[in-house]
Design a protein around this motif. Structure first.
Motif, PDB file in Angstrom:
ATOM      1  N   MET B   1     -10.390  95.461  -4.952  1.00 39.14           N
ATOM      2  CA  MET B   1      -9.822  96.704  -4.413  1.00 39.14           C
ATOM      3  C   MET B   1     -10.892  97.609  -3.810  1.00 39.14           C
ATOM      4  O   MET B   1     -10.656  98.730  -3.398  1.00 39.14           O
ATOM      5  CB  MET B   1      -9.065  97.435  -5.514  1.00 39.14           C
ATOM      6  N   SER B  49     -11.384  89.099   2.179  1.00 43.58           N
ATOM      7  CA  SER B  49     -11.511  90.403   1.520  1.00 43.58           C
ATOM      8  C   SER B  49     -10.149  90.942   1.086  1.00 43.58           C
ATOM      9  O   SER B  49     -10.074  91.944   0.391  1.00 43.58           O
ATOM     10  CB  SER B  49     -12.183  91.395   2.465  1.00 43.58           C
ATOM     11  N   GLY B  50      -9.053  90.299   1.542  1.00 43.67           N
ATOM     12  CA  GLY B  50      -7.734  90.751   1.128  1.00 43.67           C
ATOM     13  C   GLY B  50      -7.124  91.819   2.019  1.00 43.67           C
ATOM     14  O   GLY B  50      -6.017  92.281   1.736  1.00 43.67           O
ATOM     15  N   VAL B  51      -7.827  92.255   3.049  1.00 46.54           N
ATOM     16  CA  VAL B  51      -7.221  93.213   3.988  1.00 46.54           C
ATOM     17  C   VAL B  51      -5.997  92.560   4.625  1.00 46.54           C
ATOM     18  O   VAL B  51      -4.927  93.159   4.718  1.00 46.54           O
ATOM     19  CB  VAL B  51      -8.221  93.642   5.080  1.00 46.54           C
ATOM     20  N   ILE B  52      -6.141  91.293   5.031  1.00 48.15           N
ATOM     21  CA  ILE B  52      -4.986  90.495   5.450  1.00 48.15           C
ATOM     22  C   ILE B  52      -4.456  89.776   4.213  1.00 48.15           C
ATOM     23  O   ILE B  52      -5.139  88.952   3.623  1.00 48.15           O
ATOM     24  CB  ILE B  52      -5.377  89.464   6.535  1.00 48.15           C
ATOM     25  N   ARG B  53      -3.234  90.148   3.792  1.00 44.20           N
ATOM     26  CA  ARG B  53      -2.648  89.557   2.585  1.00 44.20           C
ATOM     27  C   ARG B  53      -2.014  88.211   2.860  1.00 44.20           C
ATOM     28  O   ARG B  53      -1.816  87.410   1.945  1.00 44.20           O
ATOM     29  CB  ARG B  53      -1.570  90.487   2.013  1.00 44.20           C
TER      30      ARG B  53
END
Lengths: 163, 163
Positions: B1, B49-53
């Motif tokens: 996060m 990085s998880g910005v795109i889920r």
DNA sequence: CGTGAAACATTAGCGGC
DNA sequence: GCCGCTAATGTTTCACG
């Protein structure tokens, strides 16, 4: 808007694409026990008939700094004449404004006391406050606004139930 | 996060992928004035990085026969002891049930009088009535339910505002 | 519906700014 | 560090059986 006939294989393809819209046609064909070409033909048919509206990347609101999700109930002025243009209602004006506000990701006309329900992503309360004061309440058609906020989101999917 | 640093090119890539998640890397690279390899490296970084889920296909509810969108406010039993298990609250039970109901596409814990807001896609009022009677009101943790319905949807996007 | 071949896209390694 | 080239590999797509 006509009904499209979907067989069991079409429904499996839709279920797969709702989970992962980037799977290769080959991969999908394998999972539904078809060779690539008929599988691709089915997918094209689903796209052209509009059952598949499109493909998108889903982003993480937190990672973009969008820490606050608000639901805003809006009530509009009912007297239509105040716009100065015959045929342009308060509803028309408001809907056009909603399209232009990027914070608003959904807007529905609703049953009940309030006219519209808006889903709004903002960075924090300060941002939300500015949005309500400068945009919503500043709009000539808006007469009342009631907000609630998501404390936590437990489910959030774009996958629709396929009967 | 943790916060991820995004430069102007990253943001343009995200904006493009939010509109069309199936564009080829080559096409995206062209639009952001980069060659394919650094563009792909950026996209992979955004994914990891998880910005795109993720990537999904969006379907048309009408074409699937889902003609009714309901918003349901739910209030839960506050006494936690009634479940028979120490450490399992009514909230836990309810959230688990929500995950299993395909009609519920979103569920948020909310500020205000009601505890949860659910977004529910059903075929018609008969379907909705069955859902409320047999699932929601049948659930031991639910004490109250208030519903409203979308008359029309004017905006409905998965694209988040990118600052 | 399946096969095969051409066109196209992805991805890793390497050199340069 | 981040960019761009090249070359091998994998994927999409379409005419045809």
């Amino acid at each position: 808007m006509a009904e499209i006939e979907l067989d069991a294989v079409d429904r499996r393809i839709l279920a797969i694409l709702q989970e992962n819209g980037r799977l290769s046609n080959q991969e999908i064909a394998e999972r539904v026990n078809l060779s690539p070409s008929p599988c691709l033909r089915r997918i094209r048919r689903l796209e052209e008939s509009g059952v598949i509206r499109g493909y998108v990347a889903l982003l993480d609101p937190q990672k973009l700094g969008l820490g606050l999700l608000a639901f805003v109930n809006v009530r509009l002025e009912k007297r239509g004449g105040a716009t100065g243009h015959a045929g342009t209602t308060h509803a028309d004006l408001f809907r056009a404004a909603v399209q232009a506000w990027p914070e608003v990701v959904a807007c529905h006309a609703m049953t009940g006391e309030m006219d519209y329900l808006l889903r709004v992503f903002v960075t924090d309360m300060a941002h939300f406050s500015r949005f309500v004061q400068d945009q919503l309440l500043h709009h000539p058609s808006v007469v009342d606004v009631k907000s609630s906020f998501a404390l936590e989101s437990f489910k959030e999917t774009t996958a629709l139930p396929i009967r």
